[in-house]
Design a protein around this motif. Structure first.
Motif, PDB file in Angstrom:
ATOM      1  N   GLY A 235       7.200 -66.065  35.851  1.00 47.27           N
ATOM      2  CA  GLY A 235       6.094 -65.000  36.300  1.00 47.27           C
ATOM      3  C   GLY A 235       6.733 -64.159  36.962  1.00 47.27           C
ATOM      4  O   GLY A 235       5.724 -63.022  36.380  1.00 47.27           O
ATOM      5  N   ASN A 236       7.466 -63.752  37.570  1.00 49.39           N
ATOM      6  CA  ASN A 236       7.607 -61.981  37.877  1.00 49.39           C
ATOM      7  C   ASN A 236       8.866 -61.718  37.163  1.00 49.39           C
ATOM      8  O   ASN A 236       8.062 -60.458  36.963  1.00 49.39           O
ATOM      9  N   ILE A 237       9.606 -62.476  35.780  1.00 45.38           N
ATOM     10  CA  ILE A 237       9.846 -61.746  34.825  1.00 45.38           C
ATOM     11  C   ILE A 237       8.827 -61.155  34.022  1.00 45.38           C
ATOM     12  O   ILE A 237       8.442 -59.542  33.473  1.00 45.38           O
ATOM     13  N   CYS A 238       7.605 -61.754  33.209  1.00 46.71           N
ATOM     14  CA  CYS A 238       6.615 -61.384  32.617  1.00 46.71           C
ATOM     15  C   CYS A 238       5.616 -59.979  33.975  1.00 46.71           C
ATOM     16  O   CYS A 238       5.093 -59.251  32.904  1.00 46.71           O
ATOM     17  N   LEU A 239       5.853 -60.590  34.781  1.00 52.37           N
ATOM     18  CA  LEU A 239       5.189 -59.280  35.862  1.00 52.37           C
ATOM     19  C   LEU A 239       5.538 -58.113  35.656  1.00 52.37           C
ATOM     20  O   LEU A 239       5.041 -56.407  34.884  1.00 52.37           O
ATOM     21  N   LYS A 240       7.204 -57.931  35.616  1.00 54.00           N
ATOM     22  CA  LYS A 240       7.774 -56.642  35.743  1.00 54.00           C
ATOM     23  C   LYS A 240       7.692 -56.398  34.354  1.00 54.00           C
ATOM     24  O   LYS A 240       8.019 -55.151  34.201  1.00 54.00           O
ATOM     25  N   VAL A 241       7.664 -56.827  33.492  1.00 53.22           N
ATOM     26  CA  VAL A 241       8.088 -57.085  31.301  1.00 53.22           C
ATOM     27  C   VAL A 241       6.412 -55.760  31.486  1.00 53.22           C
ATOM     28  O   VAL A 241       6.322 -54.875  30.481  1.00 53.22           O
ATOM     29  N   CYS A 242       4.869 -56.302  32.179  1.00 51.83           N
ATOM     30  CA  CYS A 242       4.264 -55.527  31.685  1.00 51.83           C
ATOM     31  C   CYS A 242       4.081 -54.595  32.290  1.00 51.83           C
ATOM     32  O   CYS A 242       3.137 -53.525  32.182  1.00 51.83           O
ATOM     33  N   GLU A 243       4.386 -54.224  33.734  1.00 48.62           N
ATOM     34  CA  GLU A 243       4.444 -52.799  34.722  1.00 48.62           C
ATOM     35  C   GLU A 243       5.173 -52.168  33.577  1.00 48.62           C
ATOM     36  O   GLU A 243       4.606 -51.031  33.971  1.00 48.62           O
ATOM     37  N   GLY A 244       6.356 -52.522  33.132  1.00 48.27           N
ATOM     38  CA  GLY A 244       7.255 -51.476  31.878  1.00 48.27           C
ATOM     39  C   GLY A 244       7.419 -51.082  31.532  1.00 48.27           C
ATOM     40  O   GLY A 244       7.015 -49.586  30.757  1.00 48.27           O
ATOM     41  N   THR A 245       5.903 -51.921  30.700  1.00 50.27           N
ATOM     42  CA  THR A 245       5.521 -51.949  29.460  1.00 50.27           C
ATOM     43  C   THR A 245       4.239 -50.418  29.414  1.00 50.27           C
ATOM     44  O   THR A 245       3.890 -49.842  28.986  1.00 50.27           O
ATOM     45  N   ALA A 246       3.802 -51.311  30.654  1.00 49.15           N
ATOM     46  CA  ALA A 246       2.503 -50.045  30.849  1.00 49.15           C
ATOM     47  C   ALA A 246       2.989 -49.000  31.381  1.00 49.15           C
ATOM     48  O   ALA A 246       2.666 -47.728  30.833  1.00 49.15           O
ATOM     49  N   GLN A 247       4.054 -48.671  32.259  1.00 53.18           N
ATOM     50  CA  GLN A 247       4.115 -46.972  32.754  1.00 53.18           C
ATOM     51  C   GLN A 247       4.727 -46.510  31.857  1.00 53.18           C
ATOM     52  O   GLN A 247       5.435 -44.919  31.398  1.00 53.18           O
ATOM     53  N   LEU A 248       5.763 -47.626  30.259  1.00 55.76           N
ATOM     54  CA  LEU A 248       6.657 -47.090  29.157  1.00 55.76           C
ATOM     55  C   LEU A 248       5.568 -46.089  28.460  1.00 55.76           C
ATOM     56  O   LEU A 248       5.677 -45.076  27.952  1.00 55.76           O
ATOM     57  N   PHE A 249       4.317 -46.558  28.162  1.00 57.48           N
ATOM     58  CA  PHE A 249       3.608 -45.962  27.323  1.00 57.48           C
ATOM     59  C   PHE A 249       2.425 -44.959  27.906  1.00 57.48           C
ATOM     60  O   PHE A 249       2.620 -43.813  27.372  1.00 57.48           O
ATOM     61  N   MET A 250       2.419 -45.090  29.167  1.00 59.31           N
ATOM     62  CA  MET A 250       1.554 -43.841  30.105  1.00 59.31           C
ATOM     63  C   MET A 250       2.859 -42.276  30.100  1.00 59.31           C
ATOM     64  O   MET A 250       2.109 -41.421  29.626  1.00 59.31           O
ATOM     65  N   ASP A 251       3.992 -42.712  30.142  1.00 57.66           N
ATOM     66  CA  ASP A 251       5.239 -41.587  30.186  1.00 57.66           C
ATOM     67  C   ASP A 251       5.402 -41.701  29.051  1.00 57.66           C
ATOM     68  O   ASP A 251       5.202 -40.216  28.544  1.00 57.66           O
ATOM     69  N   LYS A 252       5.481 -41.816  27.602  1.00 62.79           N
ATOM     70  CA  LYS A 252       5.076 -41.158  26.483  1.00 62.79           C
ATOM     71  C   LYS A 252       3.990 -40.753  26.025  1.00 62.79           C
ATOM     72  O   LYS A 252       4.250 -39.423  25.331  1.00 62.79           O
TER      73      LYS A 252
END
Length: 342
Positions: A235-252
């Motif tokens: 669960g912790n890995i999934c949460l961090k992947v979701c947060e990182g992906t969302a942040q990457l998309f917004m940064d791009k």
């Protein structure tokens, strides 16, 4: 109107009083019944308060001094042994001794789980607590997911109990019996390891949980279930992947809107509205993971939380106190244990 007292670890997280103090003041404006006790270094807290509101009084805000802070790198066992006078432990103590209805910290997750479990104790019949928070979905709804890292490993009985607790919390928000699913490597019944298969068998046999089967990782954000259950490691890995992906998309996307060229001007016209819409994916909007299964309300904020994120964590604490979530979980657990459905 019932007063709700929240103990806020003012020193926890990456920014401490820089975000916790203004978040406390903003929350007091949002909730007239709210009182906040800030635990931490009194000098640092009052210094920030004076910058924000001058020399005024704070009738619904008080400070409990502590000059000790549990670092992010400190082992939970050491924090439990030597951190009794820390700002985090003081916040939990206030709940344990009925001086506060809930506590919030953005500090060390392992330490918060260990201290809360020791001081507040597990609800009768539970094997482990679990961290639960919401994820945004493509349809604009929310999905609750647990365990998000309170435990590294869990038994099938614990997974079943996580599903029950998650279902109860989501039901308070949704006003209906939520759809509960187990996260697995496939949706077919033959897929999965012993842990998942055994937990699924117990959930299929129980009438108190609306269990719909397995879902895969690519369905997390597509409203496939209201509650998604797994062990804390996954669960912790999934949460961090979701947060990182969302942040990457917004940064791009931000990068396409920077500059003064014709191409950038066109991009701004096309994507500025989309960028505003995508702010709903911002993890700060969903900050505040509840540590379910304890005799009291404990909310874990992520370490990099800003003011808005801490306000959202306080909002979740107020909601859970109002809805008496711990009491509902206790009552449902008694029903399950009496019926011996697992």
């Amino acid at each position: 109107m019932q007063n709700i007292i929240v103990a806020l670890d003012a020193m926890g997280g990456d920014f401490g009083p820089q975000v916790t103090v203004p978040a406390a003041l903003r929350s007091l404006l949002l909730f007239p019944e709210l009182k906040v006790i800030l635990t931490g270094d009194q000098t640092a807290i009052t210094s920030k308060l004076s910058l924000l509101v001058g020399c005024g009084t704070y009738p619904r805000l008080s400070i409990k001094h502590s000059d000790k802070v549990i670092s992010d790198s400190e082992k939970p066992s050491l924090a439990l042994r030597h951190g009794s006078e820390s700002s985090m432990a003081m916040a939990v103590d206030l709940v344990a001794n009925d001086f506060a209805n809930a506590c919030i910290s953005a500090g060390n997750t392992g330490a918060l789980v260990a201290i809360s479990r020791f001081k507040l104790k597990l609800l009768p019949g539970l094997e482990q607590p679990a961290l639960i928070s919401t994820l945004p979905t493509a349809l604009g709804n929310k999905t609750w997911m647990l365990d998000l890292g309170a435990n590294v490993s869990s038994s099938p009985d614990s997974i079943f109990q996580f599903a029950l607790m998650g279902s109860i919390l989501a039901e308070q928000h949704l006003g209906r019996l939520p759809r509960v699913a187990l996260l697995n490597i496939g949706s077919e019944k033959i897929k999965g390891n012993h842990l998942v298969k055994h937990a699924a068998k117990m959930l299929y046999q129980n009438k108190l949980v609306n269990f719909i089967g397995y879902i895969e990782g690519n369905q997390l954000l597509y409203d496939a279930a209201d509650v998604i259950v797994c062990d804390g490691f996954l669960g912790n890995i999934c949460l961090k992947v979701c947060e990182g992906t969302a942040q990457l998309f917004m940064d791009k996307l931000k990068l396409t809107l920077v500059g003064s060229s014709l191409r950038t001007w066109i991009a701004k016209k096309i994507f500025s509205g989309l960028f505003a819409e995508l702010q709903t994916l911002n993890p700060d909007q969903y900050n505040g993971a509840s540590l379910l299964g304890l005799n009291g309300v404990v909310i874990k904020s992520h370490g990099g939380a800003n003011v808005l994120a801490i306000v959202n964590a306080i909002t979740e604490a107020v909601y859970e106190v109002r809805q008496k979530v711990s009491t509902h979980i206790t009552d449902r657990l008694k029903s399950v244990l009496c019926e011996r459905h697992y």
